[in-house]
Write an enzyme that holds these catalytic residues in place. Structure first.
Site, mmCIF file in Angstrom:
data_model
loop_
_atom_site.group_PDB
_atom_site.id
_atom_site.type_symbol
_atom_site.label_atom_id
_atom_site.label_comp_id
_atom_site.label_asym_id
_atom_site.label_seq_id
_atom_site.Cartn_x
_atom_site.Cartn_y
_atom_site.Cartn_z
ATOM 1 N N ASP A 21 26.991 41.360 26.062
ATOM 2 C CA ASP A 21 27.483 42.280 25.084
ATOM 3 C C ASP A 21 29.031 42.081 25.306
ATOM 4 O OD1 ASP A 21 27.691 44.763 23.212
ATOM 5 O OD2 ASP A 21 28.095 45.714 25.214
ATOM 6 N N LEU A 22 29.829 42.783 24.454
ATOM 7 C CA LEU A 22 31.358 42.539 24.447
ATOM 8 C C LEU A 22 31.817 43.651 25.005
ATOM 9 C CD1 LEU A 22 33.963 40.527 23.943
ATOM 10 C CD2 LEU A 22 33.887 42.040 21.608
ATOM 11 N N ASP A 23 31.888 44.887 24.204
ATOM 12 C CA ASP A 23 32.534 46.002 24.277
ATOM 13 C C ASP A 23 31.818 46.894 25.533
ATOM 14 O OD1 ASP A 23 34.429 45.901 22.116
ATOM 15 O OD2 ASP A 23 32.719 46.427 20.843
ATOM 16 N N THR A 50 37.122 47.620 26.153
ATOM 17 C CA THR A 50 37.398 48.243 24.717
ATOM 18 C C THR A 50 36.639 49.414 24.412
ATOM 19 O OG1 THR A 50 35.820 46.470 23.938
ATOM 20 C CG2 THR A 50 38.113 46.131 23.435
ATOM 21 N N LYS A 70 27.520 53.925 21.714
ATOM 22 C CA LYS A 70 27.838 52.604 22.551
ATOM 23 C C LYS A 70 26.970 51.771 22.014
ATOM 24 C CE LYS A 70 30.369 53.833 26.832
ATOM 25 N NZ LYS A 70 30.163 53.981 28.360
ATOM 26 N N SER A 83 27.143 41.073 20.164
ATOM 27 C CA SER A 83 27.719 42.201 19.960
ATOM 28 C C SER A 83 27.379 42.605 18.535
ATOM 29 C CB SER A 83 29.297 41.814 20.303
ATOM 30 O OG SER A 83 30.036 42.840 19.835
ATOM 31 N N ALA A 84 27.615 44.155 18.452
ATOM 32 C CA ALA A 84 27.435 44.848 17.112
ATOM 33 C C ALA A 84 28.912 44.844 16.540
ATOM 34 C CB ALA A 84 27.072 46.446 17.613
ATOM 35 N N LYS A 90 21.606 47.345 17.278
ATOM 36 C CA LYS A 90 20.805 47.829 18.237
ATOM 37 C C LYS A 90 20.446 49.278 18.246
ATOM 38 C CE LYS A 90 24.086 44.915 20.807
ATOM 39 N NZ LYS A 90 25.157 44.557 21.915
ATOM 40 N N GLU A 150 24.427 44.369 29.384
ATOM 41 C CA GLU A 150 24.629 45.375 28.325
ATOM 42 C C GLU A 150 25.176 46.730 28.992
ATOM 43 O OE1 GLU A 150 24.801 46.896 25.713
ATOM 44 O OE2 GLU A 150 24.153 45.395 24.272
ATOM 45 N N ASP A 151 26.053 47.360 28.615
ATOM 46 C CA ASP A 151 26.506 48.724 29.139
ATOM 47 C C ASP A 151 25.774 49.779 28.343
ATOM 48 O OD1 ASP A 151 28.224 48.094 26.714
ATOM 49 O OD2 ASP A 151 29.778 49.812 27.284
HETATM 50 C C1 BG6 Z 1 29.842 47.915 19.650
HETATM 51 C C2 BG6 Z 1 30.527 49.232 20.486
HETATM 52 O O1 BG6 Z 1 30.150 46.718 20.412
HETATM 53 O O2 BG6 Z 1 30.362 47.659 18.401
HETATM 54 C C3 BG6 Z 1 30.543 50.364 19.506
HETATM 55 O O3 BG6 Z 1 29.740 49.535 21.624
HETATM 56 C C4 BG6 Z 1 31.244 50.031 18.040
HETATM 57 O O4 BG6 Z 1 31.000 51.499 20.015
HETATM 58 C C5 BG6 Z 1 30.476 48.644 17.383
HETATM 59 O O5 BG6 Z 1 31.146 50.816 17.139
HETATM 60 C C6 BG6 Z 1 31.028 48.292 16.253
HETATM 61 O O6 BG6 Z 1 32.276 47.795 16.514
HETATM 62 P P1 BG6 Z 1 33.557 47.616 15.336
HETATM 63 O O7 BG6 Z 1 34.383 46.800 16.133
HETATM 64 O O8 BG6 Z 1 32.838 46.666 14.423
HETATM 65 O O9 BG6 Z 1 33.918 48.690 14.738
HETATM 66 MG MG MG Z 2 28.859 47.514 24.846
#
Ligand code: BG6
Ligand code: MG
Length: 226
Positions: free
Chosen positions: A9-11, A17, A45, A114-115, A145, A169-170
């Site tokens: 996962d990224l964020d 972030t 998240k 990542s989402a 997710k 994943e967090d």
């Molecule tokens: C996820 C984050 O990685 O991405 C969420 O955990 C975030 O908090 C989601 O809403 C969507 O991200 P973005 O950058 O497309 O708004």
């Molecule tokens: Mg995350």
């Protein structure tokens, strides 16, 4: 030997972030008179931007027009992006780079799951884009997710079975997605929150490379190698 797919996962896993997403949502919430705490934020998240706004509006019992929702979604993203302007390698969370490099040394595969629709520019700014064999982000999936679509796509792109895929994943939603996909779930963060994960680390500085090495063995989840 079959290669393993290490899906990150990224964020909140690779880069710090998650705090910027929280700050940007908090601004929208306070504008709408909604109390939005770090505890509420746990439910956001790993969740898509659109769904996150809906959760906040549900929290404040606010019914909004699509026009207003679109306006807040744009505002949230602009605010979030303003935190990323000066982003560089220093925003990579401690210990992550070492683990990514070790996976490469072991000749295994790395994917992003990542989402976020902002994932690619973040990987570029932090200089780690070349380490990834596949990238699946919020632009590629239609189910957020805890639906496992993002991880299933990543494994498919890497030609790896779900059982040979490991997810870092967090978020609770992300851990549930990995478990649903029958992948090995590794929670990064508070064990109490991420209790559904198969393994858990507070952060990557607590993860020794021997953990990765054991996961590279055939069937680590069945053989009890860890
Ligand atoms: C996820 C984050 O990685 O991405 C969420 O955990 C975030 O908090 C989601 O809403 C969507 O991200 P973005 O950058 O497309 O708004
Ligand atoms: Mg995350």
């Amino acid at each position: 030997m079959n290669k393993k797919a290490f899906i990150f996962d990224l964020d909140g896993v690779i880069v710090d972030t998650a705090k910027y997403h929280f700050l940007a949502w908090q601004k929208i919430a306070s504008q709408l008179g909604i109390e939005f705490t770090p505890e509420h934020n746990e439910h956001l998240k790993g969740v898509s931007r659109v769904r996150s706004l809906d959760i906040i509006l549900e929290l404040g019992k606010i019914k909004a027009t699509q026009e207003d929702k679109n306006k807040w979604l744009i505002q949230k993203n602009e605010d979030y992006l303003s935190y990323l302007v000066d982003m560089d390698q220093s925003e990579i969370l401690p210990g992550v780079f070492h683990i990514l490099e070790f996976i490469k040394e072991k000749n295994q595969l790395i994917a992003l799951g990542s989402a976020s629709k902002n994932a690619r520019p973040i990987l570029e700014k932090t200089g780690i884009l070349p380490l990834f064999d596949a990238i699946v982000d919020g632009n590629d999936v239609s189910n957020a997710k805890p639906d496992p679509e993002v991880f299933l796509r990543a494994a498919r792109l890497l030609n790896t079975s779900n059982e040979n895929s490991i997810v870092f994943e967090d978020s609770v939603a992300g851990i549930q997605a990995a478990n649903t996909a029958n992948m090995v779930s590794v929670g990064i963060g508070d064990k109490k929150i991420l209790h559904e994960a198969k393994y858990n680390f507070s952060d990557f500085t607590f993860m020794d490379v021997s953990f990765i090495e054991a996961l590279c063995l055939p069937n680590p989840s069945k053989g009890g190698a860890l």
